[in-house]
Design a protein around this motif. Structure first.
Motif, PDB file in Angstrom:
ATOM      1  N   ASN A 350      -9.649-105.198 -12.012  1.00 34.45           N
ATOM      2  CA  ASN A 350      -8.328-105.489 -12.884  1.00 34.45           C
ATOM      3  C   ASN A 350      -8.698-107.004 -12.859  1.00 34.45           C
ATOM      4  OD1 ASN A 350      -6.494-103.366 -12.124  1.00 34.45           O
ATOM      5  ND2 ASN A 350      -5.629-104.194 -10.444  1.00 34.45           N
ATOM      6  N   SER A 351      -9.135-107.199 -12.680  1.00 32.42           N
ATOM      7  CA  SER A 351      -9.378-108.978 -12.822  1.00 32.42           C
ATOM      8  C   SER A 351     -10.344-108.792 -14.210  1.00 32.42           C
ATOM      9  CB  SER A 351     -10.391-109.963 -11.948  1.00 32.42           C
ATOM     10  OG  SER A 351      -9.739-109.699 -11.700  1.00 32.42           O
ATOM     11  N   LEU A 352     -11.441-107.491 -14.167  1.00 34.22           N
ATOM     12  CA  LEU A 352     -12.648-107.306 -15.141  1.00 34.22           C
ATOM     13  C   LEU A 352     -12.314-107.070 -16.255  1.00 34.22           C
ATOM     14  CD1 LEU A 352     -16.009-106.130 -13.548  1.00 34.22           C
ATOM     15  CD2 LEU A 352     -15.796-108.486 -14.102  1.00 34.22           C
ATOM     16  N   ALA A 353     -11.165-106.102 -16.229  1.00 36.92           N
ATOM     17  CA  ALA A 353     -10.487-105.543 -17.716  1.00 36.92           C
ATOM     18  C   ALA A 353      -9.464-106.739 -18.286  1.00 36.92           C
ATOM     19  CB  ALA A 353      -9.000-104.975 -16.973  1.00 36.92           C
ATOM     20  N   MET A 354      -9.071-107.450 -17.869  1.00 33.98           N
ATOM     21  CA  MET A 354      -8.646-108.980 -18.097  1.00 33.98           C
ATOM     22  C   MET A 354      -9.146-109.675 -19.164  1.00 33.98           C
ATOM     23  SD  MET A 354      -5.536-109.307 -14.750  1.00 33.98           S
ATOM     24  CE  MET A 354      -4.415-110.075 -15.876  1.00 33.98           C
ATOM     25  N   ILE A 355     -10.588-110.173 -18.328  1.00 36.03           N
ATOM     26  CA  ILE A 355     -11.786-110.745 -19.439  1.00 36.03           C
ATOM     27  C   ILE A 355     -12.596-109.823 -19.983  1.00 36.03           C
ATOM     28  CG2 ILE A 355     -11.288-112.810 -17.787  1.00 36.03           C
ATOM     29  CD1 ILE A 355     -14.752-110.989 -17.677  1.00 36.03           C
ATOM     30  N   GLY A 356     -12.767-108.867 -19.497  1.00 39.24           N
ATOM     31  CA  GLY A 356     -13.526-108.074 -20.691  1.00 39.24           C
ATOM     32  C   GLY A 356     -13.974-108.176 -22.521  1.00 39.24           C
ATOM     33  N   GLU A 357     -12.679-108.120 -22.981  1.00 35.94           N
ATOM     34  CA  GLU A 357     -12.902-108.819 -24.114  1.00 35.94           C
ATOM     35  C   GLU A 357     -13.531-110.439 -24.144  1.00 35.94           C
ATOM     36  OE1 GLU A 357     -12.538-108.579 -28.405  1.00 35.94           O
ATOM     37  OE2 GLU A 357     -12.153-106.932 -26.623  1.00 35.94           O
ATOM     38  N   GLN A 358     -13.283-111.011 -23.904  1.00 39.91           N
ATOM     39  CA  GLN A 358     -13.715-112.485 -23.726  1.00 39.91           C
ATOM     40  C   GLN A 358     -15.095-112.470 -23.848  1.00 39.91           C
ATOM     41  OE1 GLN A 358     -11.557-114.959 -21.589  1.00 39.91           O
ATOM     42  NE2 GLN A 358     -12.309-116.900 -22.024  1.00 39.91           N
ATOM     43  N   ALA A 359     -15.212-111.651 -22.691  1.00 36.99           N
ATOM     44  CA  ALA A 359     -16.719-111.236 -22.072  1.00 36.99           C
ATOM     45  C   ALA A 359     -18.048-110.772 -23.977  1.00 36.99           C
ATOM     46  CB  ALA A 359     -16.596-111.228 -21.582  1.00 36.99           C
ATOM     47  N   ARG A 360     -16.681-109.425 -24.253  1.00 40.78           N
ATOM     48  CA  ARG A 360     -17.317-108.688 -25.252  1.00 40.78           C
ATOM     49  C   ARG A 360     -17.345-109.844 -26.576  1.00 40.78           C
ATOM     50  NH1 ARG A 360     -14.680-104.573 -23.706  1.00 40.78           N
ATOM     51  NH2 ARG A 360     -12.602-105.154 -23.945  1.00 40.78           N
ATOM     52  N   ARG A 361     -16.601-110.902 -27.009  1.00 37.29           N
ATOM     53  CA  ARG A 361     -17.000-111.274 -28.087  1.00 37.29           C
ATOM     54  C   ARG A 361     -18.167-112.614 -27.421  1.00 37.29           C
ATOM     55  NH1 ARG A 361     -10.803-111.961 -27.697  1.00 37.29           N
ATOM     56  NH2 ARG A 361     -11.499-114.067 -26.944  1.00 37.29           N
ATOM     57  N   ARG A 362     -18.373-113.154 -26.593  1.00 35.48           N
ATOM     58  CA  ARG A 362     -19.436-113.940 -26.338  1.00 35.48           C
ATOM     59  C   ARG A 362     -20.512-113.358 -26.218  1.00 35.48           C
ATOM     60  NH1 ARG A 362     -19.009-118.854 -23.874  1.00 35.48           N
ATOM     61  NH2 ARG A 362     -21.361-118.908 -24.710  1.00 35.48           N
ATOM     62  N   GLY A 363     -20.262-112.169 -26.456  1.00 36.12           N
ATOM     63  CA  GLY A 363     -21.564-110.867 -26.728  1.00 36.12           C
ATOM     64  C   GLY A 363     -22.527-110.923 -24.876  1.00 36.12           C
ATOM     65  N   LEU A 364     -22.005-110.534 -24.182  1.00 33.01           N
ATOM     66  CA  LEU A 364     -21.858-110.717 -22.679  1.00 33.01           C
ATOM     67  C   LEU A 364     -21.915-109.832 -21.909  1.00 33.01           C
ATOM     68  CD1 LEU A 364     -20.222-114.513 -21.433  1.00 33.01           C
ATOM     69  CD2 LEU A 364     -22.786-114.145 -21.922  1.00 33.01           C
ATOM     70  N   PHE A 365     -22.946-108.922 -20.875  1.00 35.36           N
ATOM     71  CA  PHE A 365     -22.942-108.145 -20.664  1.00 35.36           C
ATOM     72  C   PHE A 365     -22.516-108.603 -19.447  1.00 35.36           C
ATOM     73  CE2 PHE A 365     -24.784-104.457 -17.483  1.00 35.36           C
ATOM     74  CZ  PHE A 365     -24.799-103.619 -17.897  1.00 35.36           C
ATOM     75  N   VAL A 366     -21.361-106.897 -18.505  1.00 36.78           N
ATOM     76  CA  VAL A 366     -20.451-107.451 -17.628  1.00 36.78           C
ATOM     77  C   VAL A 366     -20.921-106.637 -16.404  1.00 36.78           C
ATOM     78  CG1 VAL A 366     -18.309-107.492 -16.118  1.00 36.78           C
ATOM     79  CG2 VAL A 366     -18.744-108.236 -18.136  1.00 36.78           C
ATOM     80  N   ASP A 367     -21.338-106.728 -15.683  1.00 33.77           N
ATOM     81  CA  ASP A 367     -21.683-104.852 -14.017  1.00 33.77           C
ATOM     82  C   ASP A 367     -20.827-105.777 -13.275  1.00 33.77           C
ATOM     83  OD1 ASP A 367     -23.375-103.706 -13.217  1.00 33.77           O
ATOM     84  OD2 ASP A 367     -25.036-104.748 -12.085  1.00 33.77           O
ATOM     85  N   CYS A 368     -20.631-104.641 -12.501  1.00 30.91           N
ATOM     86  CA  CYS A 368     -19.670-104.225 -11.682  1.00 30.91           C
ATOM     87  C   CYS A 368     -20.300-103.239 -10.690  1.00 30.91           C
ATOM     88  CB  CYS A 368     -18.135-103.945 -12.017  1.00 30.91           C
ATOM     89  SG  CYS A 368     -17.498-104.326 -10.794  1.00 30.91           S
TER      90      CYS A 368
END
Length: 634
Positions: A350-368
C-alpha cells in the motif's frame, strides 16, 4: 526584514530578561518595551511618567534611582545602578537599571533611554552560593588538625591523637621509628617529594595528596626547623569529593548549555527552513492555479499538468503541516497510538502504491520482496506505521541517484518484525550519522535543492518507539546507498482491518443498490468537494446538513446508509452527534465516518470503537470513494 529583526530582538529580550525604557524630558512620560512591561507586570495601556515610575522603587532604593536620574537629566551622566523594584502585583525584583542621556545635535538633553535587566534569579543564586561556601568553611574549621614531628633522620618524635585517628595507628607503635619504614606506601608519592623538599631546602610546603593506605585525601603543611619537620594535616576528603561533584556538575551544566544552544540554533534554522518549505508548495499551488485560470480550454495537456502540480504541492503541504503537528504533540505527550494486527506485506505494498508515481518520475526502479511464504504480522498503529514507511520511501526517492533502485524487504525476528528500506544514493557521511535522528537536523543538506524539514526521521523514530518498536540506520556507504530498518512488535497471524489495498483512482461504478448518504458539515467548501464526488456516482443521493441538530433530524427522517460527520460543528461537537446516534435503538448500527481536520484525535476517535472510520482533512477523494463503496448496500 524589519519585522524579522524586531522579532529576533524580542526573542533575545525575552531570553535574557532585558527590557528597554525611554524618558521624554519635556512630557516626563516613560515609554517601556514589551519585555519591560512583562517584567513589571504592567498592562500595555497603562501609562507611566517619571513620578509614578520612581514610585515603583521601594523607599530604600528610590533615592538612589532619583539621584542617578537627576544627574543624567541635568549633567548628562550615564548611570548603572542595582536596585529593587516592585511589580504591579507586589513582587520584589532585583534589577540592574542602565540609563544614558538622549541628546539632539546641539547637545541639549531631550530625555533618557536605557535598559532594565532582571537580576533576581542571579542574586538568589549568589546568596545560595555564599551560604554553601559558608557552610563548607564552617565544616572545615570544625576539623581539628592532625600533627606529627620527625627529626632530621625521619624518626617520629611526636604524634597527637588526631594523627593517630587519621593514620589509623597507635603512637607507641611508631615513635622512634623511621617514617618510611612505618609507611612504605608513602615512598614515591607527593608526600615523600614534598617532605624531602621542605627538609632539604628549609622551605615550608603546603600541598594536597591522596594517601592510599587510609583512602583519604589530606591537606598537609610542613614546616622545617633545626629539630626536623613539623607536619600539620587534615582530612579534606569531603572537600575533594565536593569539588569533584562540583566539577562534574559544572561539566554537566556546560554540556546541558551546549545542548540547549544547539537545540536553539537548530530550532531557529528549522523555523527558517519551515518558512521556506511551507511557502514553496503554497507558491506552486497559487502559481499553477493562476496558470490554470489563464489556460484555454482546448489546451487539455497543459491544464492536466497544472492540476497535477497543484495536487502534488497540496499533498506535500499537508504532509509538512502534519509532521509539524505530530512532532509538537509528541513533545507535549498528547499523541496516542492504537495498536492492532497489521499485515506487513499489505502495509508495504500500500505504501509503495502511494509513492510509485513519484519514483517513476525520478526514473527509479522499485523492488519489493516477493515470496511464496506467508508474510509476518505486526501489532502496531496502521496509520502511524504507514506514515513511518512513507517517510523512509520518500527519503529513498529524494536522496537516490537518477536511475537508482529502491528495495523493500521484511523478515520476522525473535523480538519483532523488520522492514528494511534500501536505496542506491550517496550514503550518509560518517561524521553526521550520530545526528541522523536529531530533530531539525538535515545533515548538511540545508542549502541543497532537495525539500525537507529535518524532522521526518526524528518523528518516525519517536512514533516507532511509541508502538514498542524502533527505527535505526542499518547500513550506509558512500555512493552505495543507505538501508534503514523499521522494527515493529510481532503478532500472530489473524485478519487485519488495515490490510485492504489503498485506492488510487475514483470508482464511478454504480452501487449494487441505491445508496443514501447524509453529510453533516458547516463549511461550504468542504460540502462542495463531497457534493462533487457524489455527482460523479450514479445511484447515490446526498442529504446535506449544516448543524448537528439539523443532521440528527435528517438522519431520523431519511434513514441514510452512511453518515459523514464533521467533528467540529457550530452547535455541538461531533461526538455529541455520535452519542445521540449510538443511543438510538433504530440508528445505533448506522455506519458513521468522521471527516475532520483534528489530527490530534484521529487515532483516539477510532480507538474507542464508536466511529466506523476517520478521514483527516485534506483527504484523497479516492479514500473517501473507497469508504462509500465499503458501506454501500449489497
Amino acid at each position: 526584514m524589519v519585522t524579522d529583526q524586531q522579532t529576533l530582538l524580542e526573542v533575545a529580550q525575552a531570553t535574557t530578561a532585558i527590557g528597554g525604557w525611554m524618558l521624554d524630558r519635556s512630557t516626563q512620560v516613560i515609554h517601556l518595551s514589551m519585555e519591560t512591561r512583562r517584567l513589571l507586570e504592567l498592562p500595555p495601556d497603562r501609562p507611566l511618567n517619571l513620578r509614578t515610575g520612581l514610585g515603583l522603587y521601594p523607599p530604600e532604593h528610590r533615592a538612589t534611582v532619583t539621584r542617578a536620574t537627576h544627574a543624567a537629566l541635568h549633567h548628562a551622566r550615564p548611570f548603572q545602578v542595582d536596585v529593587d523594584i516592585l511589580t504591579t502585583s507586589g513582587r520584589r525584583l532585583h534589577v540592574r537599571k542602565l540609563g544614558k542621556p538622549l541628546m539632539d545635535d546641539y547637545g541639549n538633553i531631550l530625555g533618557l533611554r536605557g535598559a532594565l535587566q532582571d537580576l533576581t534569579d542571579i542574586k538568589a543564586a549568589e546568596r545560595q552560593a555564599r551560604r554553601l561556601s559558608q557552610r563548607l568553611e564552617t565544616t572545615l574549621e570544625s576539623i581539628t588538625d592532625a600533627f606529627f614531628l620527625v627529626d632530621p633522620a625521619w624518626r617520629f618524635t611526636y604524634l597527637n591523637r588526631e594523627a593517630e585517628r587519621q593514620l589509623n595507628c597507635r603512637r607507641e607503635q611508631i615513635l622512634g621509628r623511621v617514617a618510611w619504614e612505618v609507611f612504605p606506601e608513602a615512598l614515591g608519592t607527593a608526600f615523600e617529594a614534598n617532605y624531602r623538599h621542605a627538609m632539604a631546602k628549609r622551605d615550608p610546603v603546603v600541598f594536597e595528596a591522596y594517601f592510599a593506605p587510609v583512602e583519604t585525601w589530606f591537606e598537609a603543611r610542613a614546616y622545617p626547623s633545626e629539630e626536623g619537620l613539623a607536619v600539620y594535616f587534615r582530612d579534606i576528603t569531603q572537600r575533594k569529593q565536593g569539588e569533584a561533584e562540583m566539577a562534574q556538575l559544572n561539566e554537566d551544566l556546560r554540556q546541558a548549555r551546549e545542548r540547549a544552544e544547539r537545540a536553539s540554533r537548530a530550532k531557529s534554522e528549522f523555523l527558517a527552513a519551515m518558512s521556506h518549505e511551507l511557502r514553496t508548495p503554497l507558491n506552486a499551488i497559487t502559481g499553477f492555479a493562476q496558470l490554470l485560470h489563464h489556460t484555454p480550454p482546448e489546451a487539455s495537456a497543459d491544464r492536466d499538468h497544472h492540476l497535477d502540480q497543484i495536487l502534488s504541492a497540496g499533498w506535500h503541504l499537508r504532509d509538512l503541516i502534519g509532521d509539524v503537528i505530530d512532532f509538537a504533540q509528541i513533545e507535549a505527550g498528547q499523541l496516542a497510538v492504537h495498536a492492532e494486527p497489521l499485515a506487513v506485506d499489505a502495509l508495504v505494498r500500500n505504501s509503495l502504491a502511494m509513492i510509485g508515481e513519484q519514483a517513476r518520475r525520478r526514473g527509479l526502479f522499485v523492488d519489493c520482496q516477493d515470496t511464496a511464504e506467508p508474510a509476518p504480522w505486526a501489532r502496531a498503529d496502521p496509520v502511524r506505521s504507514r506514515q513511518i514507511l512513507l517517510n523512509l520511501l520518500s527519503n529513498a526517492i529524494k536522496y537516490n541517484r537518477p536511475g537508482g533502485t529502491i528495495s523493500v524487504s521484511w523478515s520476522a525476528a525473535e523480538h519483532g518484525v523488520h522492514i528494511d528500506v534500501a536505496d542506491t544514493g550517496s550514503g550518509i557521511p560518517h561524521a553526521r550519522r550520530e545526528r541522523l535522528f536529531e530533530p531539525f537536523e538535515r545533515l548538511g543538506r540545508e542549502a541543497g535543492s532537495i525539500e525537507g524539514s529535518g524532522i521526518g526521521l526524528s518523528l518516525s523514530r519517536r512514533l516507532a518507539r511509541m508502538m514498542s518498536g524502533d527505527l535505526n540506520l542499518l547500513t550506509t556507504a558512500p555512493e552505495r546507498g543507505t538501508t534503514m530498518r523499521l522494527t515493529l512488535p510481532h503478532h500472530l497471524n489473524e485478519p487485519s482491518p488495515s490490510s485492504a489495498e489503498i485506492p488510487l483512482r475514483l470508482d464511478e461504478t454504480r452501487p449494487a443498490a441505491p445508496m443514501r448518504i447524509c453529510y453533516i458539515e458547516d463549511n461550504e467548501l468542504n460540502m462542495m468537494v463531497v457534493r462533487g464526488l457524489i455527482r460523479r456516482k450514479t445511484g447515490v443521493e446526498l442529504d446535506e446538513a449544516w448543524t448537528g441538530a439539523e443532521g440528527l433530524a435528517r438522519i431520523r427522517q431519511c434513514q441514510p446508509d452512511l453518515v459523514l460527520l464533521d467533528m467540529h460543528l457550530p452547535d455541538m461537537h461531533g461526538r455529541e452527534v455520535l452519542r445521540a446516534l449510538r443511543a438510538d435503538p433504530e440508528l445505533c448500527r448506522l455506519p458513521v465516518v468522521a471527516l475532520s481536520a483534528d489530527a490530534a484525535n484521529e487515532t483516539l476517535e477510532t480507538a474507542d470503537g464508536t466511529l466506523d472510520g476517520y478521514l483527516l482533512k485534506p483527504f484523497r477523494l479516492a479514500d473517501l470513494d473507497a469508504l462509500i463503496a465499503r458501506f454501500a448496500p449489497r
